[in-house]
Design an enzyme around this catalytic site. Sequence first.
Site, mmCIF file in Angstrom:
data_model
loop_
_atom_site.group_PDB
_atom_site.id
_atom_site.type_symbol
_atom_site.label_atom_id
_atom_site.label_comp_id
_atom_site.label_asym_id
_atom_site.label_seq_id
_atom_site.Cartn_x
_atom_site.Cartn_y
_atom_site.Cartn_z
ATOM 1 N N LEU A 75 7.855 9.518 -16.287
ATOM 2 C CA LEU A 75 6.945 9.274 -15.164
ATOM 3 C C LEU A 75 7.620 9.588 -13.825
ATOM 4 O O LEU A 75 8.836 9.436 -13.680
ATOM 5 C CB LEU A 75 6.482 7.817 -15.168
ATOM 6 C CG LEU A 75 5.802 7.366 -16.463
ATOM 7 C CD1 LEU A 75 5.527 5.875 -16.434
ATOM 8 C CD2 LEU A 75 4.509 8.137 -16.687
ATOM 9 N N ASN A 101 7.911 -0.967 -21.455
ATOM 10 C CA ASN A 101 7.993 0.087 -22.458
ATOM 11 C C ASN A 101 8.629 -0.480 -23.720
ATOM 12 O O ASN A 101 9.431 -1.412 -23.652
ATOM 13 C CB ASN A 101 8.852 1.243 -21.926
ATOM 14 C CG ASN A 101 8.939 2.391 -22.922
ATOM 15 O OD1 ASN A 101 7.931 2.761 -23.542
ATOM 16 N ND2 ASN A 101 10.130 2.951 -23.111
ATOM 17 N N HIS A 122 10.991 0.630 -26.922
ATOM 18 C CA HIS A 122 11.912 1.714 -27.267
ATOM 19 C C HIS A 122 12.595 1.376 -28.590
ATOM 20 O O HIS A 122 13.106 0.260 -28.764
ATOM 21 C CB HIS A 122 12.958 1.889 -26.159
ATOM 22 C CG HIS A 122 13.909 3.001 -26.440
ATOM 23 N ND1 HIS A 122 13.566 4.325 -26.283
ATOM 24 C CD2 HIS A 122 15.174 2.997 -26.919
ATOM 25 C CE1 HIS A 122 14.583 5.083 -26.634
ATOM 26 N NE2 HIS A 122 15.574 4.299 -27.031
ATOM 27 N N ASP A 157 15.356 5.124 -13.998
ATOM 28 C CA ASP A 157 16.285 5.681 -14.982
ATOM 29 C C ASP A 157 15.739 5.458 -16.382
ATOM 30 O O ASP A 157 15.333 4.336 -16.718
ATOM 31 C CB ASP A 157 17.662 5.020 -14.847
ATOM 32 C CG ASP A 157 18.256 5.308 -13.484
ATOM 33 O OD1 ASP A 157 18.015 6.413 -12.959
ATOM 34 O OD2 ASP A 157 18.923 4.405 -12.939
ATOM 35 N N ARG A 208 3.365 17.359 -13.016
ATOM 36 C CA ARG A 208 3.620 15.983 -13.483
ATOM 37 C C ARG A 208 2.992 14.946 -12.544
ATOM 38 O O ARG A 208 2.356 13.988 -12.980
ATOM 39 C CB ARG A 208 5.131 15.752 -13.590
ATOM 40 C CG ARG A 208 5.509 14.469 -14.306
ATOM 41 C CD ARG A 208 7.014 14.319 -14.426
ATOM 42 N NE ARG A 208 7.604 15.306 -15.321
ATOM 43 C CZ ARG A 208 7.585 15.231 -16.653
ATOM 44 N NH1 ARG A 208 7.014 14.205 -17.248
ATOM 45 N NH2 ARG A 208 8.127 16.165 -17.395
ATOM 46 N N ALA A 214 8.993 -4.574 -36.895
ATOM 47 C CA ALA A 214 9.614 -5.419 -35.862
ATOM 48 C C ALA A 214 8.944 -5.173 -34.507
ATOM 49 O O ALA A 214 8.685 -6.110 -33.744
ATOM 50 C CB ALA A 214 11.113 -5.125 -35.780
ATOM 51 N N SER A 223 0.091 2.549 -33.046
ATOM 52 C CA SER A 223 0.177 1.310 -33.833
ATOM 53 C C SER A 223 0.658 0.145 -32.963
ATOM 54 O O SER A 223 0.240 -0.996 -33.167
ATOM 55 C CB SER A 223 1.089 1.495 -35.049
ATOM 56 O OG SER A 223 2.435 1.615 -34.673
ATOM 57 N N ASN A 224 1.495 0.418 -31.991
ATOM 58 C CA ASN A 224 1.900 -0.670 -31.083
ATOM 59 C C ASN A 224 0.739 -1.107 -30.198
ATOM 60 O O ASN A 224 0.592 -2.291 -29.907
ATOM 61 C CB ASN A 224 3.098 -0.233 -30.221
ATOM 62 C CG ASN A 224 4.387 -0.391 -30.986
ATOM 63 O OD1 ASN A 224 4.848 -1.507 -31.205
ATOM 64 N ND2 ASN A 224 4.946 0.732 -31.427
ATOM 65 N N ASP A 269 14.865 4.454 -19.884
ATOM 66 C CA ASP A 269 15.219 3.374 -20.818
ATOM 67 C C ASP A 269 16.322 2.455 -20.292
ATOM 68 O O ASP A 269 17.143 1.939 -21.066
ATOM 69 C CB ASP A 269 15.657 3.956 -22.177
ATOM 70 C CG ASP A 269 14.575 4.830 -22.801
ATOM 71 O OD1 ASP A 269 13.386 4.535 -22.575
ATOM 72 O OD2 ASP A 269 14.920 5.799 -23.494
ATOM 73 N N MET A 274 4.900 9.368 -24.560
ATOM 74 C CA MET A 274 6.070 10.245 -24.555
ATOM 75 C C MET A 274 6.110 11.139 -23.319
ATOM 76 O O MET A 274 6.203 12.364 -23.422
ATOM 77 C CB MET A 274 6.104 11.078 -25.847
ATOM 78 C CG MET A 274 6.092 10.222 -27.091
ATOM 79 S SD MET A 274 7.319 8.887 -27.046
ATOM 80 C CE MET A 274 8.395 9.405 -28.335
ATOM 81 N N SER A 280 13.654 -2.583 -28.637
ATOM 82 C CA SER A 280 13.747 -3.297 -27.353
ATOM 83 C C SER A 280 12.447 -3.120 -26.586
ATOM 84 O O SER A 280 11.848 -2.048 -26.614
ATOM 85 C CB SER A 280 14.866 -2.713 -26.482
ATOM 86 O OG SER A 280 16.086 -2.644 -27.185
HETATM 87 C C1 GAR Z 1 7.290 3.623 -31.509
HETATM 88 O O1 GAR Z 1 8.242 3.574 -32.538
HETATM 89 C C2 GAR Z 1 7.961 3.450 -30.172
HETATM 90 O O2 GAR Z 1 9.069 2.575 -30.219
HETATM 91 C C3 GAR Z 1 8.399 4.859 -29.874
HETATM 92 O O3 GAR Z 1 7.329 5.638 -30.298
HETATM 93 C C4 GAR Z 1 6.686 5.014 -31.401
HETATM 94 C C5 GAR Z 1 5.189 4.966 -31.128
HETATM 95 O O4 GAR Z 1 4.502 4.559 -32.257
HETATM 96 N N1 GAR Z 1 8.665 5.032 -28.493
HETATM 97 C C6 GAR Z 1 9.627 5.819 -28.006
HETATM 98 O O5 GAR Z 1 10.341 6.488 -28.713
HETATM 99 C C7 GAR Z 1 9.757 5.817 -26.493
HETATM 100 N N2 GAR Z 1 10.932 6.515 -26.088
HETATM 101 P P1 GAR Z 1 2.991 4.109 -32.163
HETATM 102 O O6 GAR Z 1 2.240 5.235 -31.472
HETATM 103 O O7 GAR Z 1 2.549 3.926 -33.574
HETATM 104 O O8 GAR Z 1 2.963 2.837 -31.390
#
Ligand code: GAR
Length: 325
Positions: free
Chosen positions: A99, A113, A115, A149, A71, A179, A20-21, A151, A96, A142
Amino acid sequence: MPEEATRRARVAVFVSGRGSNMAALLYASRLPGAPYEVALVASNDPDAEGLALAEAEGVATFALSHRGKARGDHDSAMEQAAREAGAEYIALAGYMRILTPGFVQRWEGRMLNIHPSLLPNYTGLDTHARAIAAGDSHGGVSVHLVTEDLDAGEVLGQIRVAIRAGETADSLAERVRFAEHQLYPRVLARHVSRPFDAEWLLGRVRALALALPETHERESHGAPGWRVGTKKSGKYFAYFSDRHHGTPHISLLVKCDGMDELEELVEDQPHAYHKPAYYGASGWLGVILDRADIDWDSVAERLQRSWTAVAPKGATKLINAADSF
Ligand code: GAR
């Protein structure tokens, strides 16, 4: 219309799930005047919903499962796909995977990224449950630069989201998602525009110039300039030129080794150097700043060389001493 207004940075978006992002980034990129375009959507899960959405919208996709792969090998394949798509930036959007350091380093400053917490609070997973359990008044989201490191890179933008009575991790996650969709496209747009923003470039150059010993800033014919030596008798070692005298560039003017070096650099690397009007004739080299792939270490080195060329003997001793540490 000036070239800057139409130039669009190419972004590869990495997803692992719903995407969705990624969709928010993609649709924002289709608004008039958007400074970036989504060149590729890539995933470590060939069944990720986000991939199907990207395909339906006519965006190039790449999928490669990480299962059974080292990896580093998986990262290399993802990185290669991004490069082949001509990506200048990578936006992780619910990707997820942790890297490998080499990958992160090669994209330093150009990998973002999102978070779901108010960093530096709650890095890692289960961010919403942890915020609720701690009794926090707000959760949030954020967008940050990716560093080795987890996040922990520079935070580029945040939105706070109130935690209500009886809130569950799911209900909070759902509101934080709204948001997220507001935040990410705006932060990405601002970030990719920075390399072409004169104010931002001036700030960076100023910090580098004034970090050299015995320097001060003084305007010269309306342009910021930096001098070494006393306020009374100091000499200019750099000028900032914002498209002066009809040149299309924002550039830094520095002294180089002489006319031969100047002509050679301009001929061999016309994307990086130019011969500025008036100043060029007296040996000032134009270092082009408004480009996506600028190497700030080499800008700092150019400044230092120019400083050394004009600095009084006493001052150069200082820098030689500093260099020997
Ligand atoms: C989002 O909420 C993003 O902030 C989170 O995964 C979701 C992805 O949703 N990211 C993390 O937790 C990264 N550590 P989406 O696939 O619908 O964009």
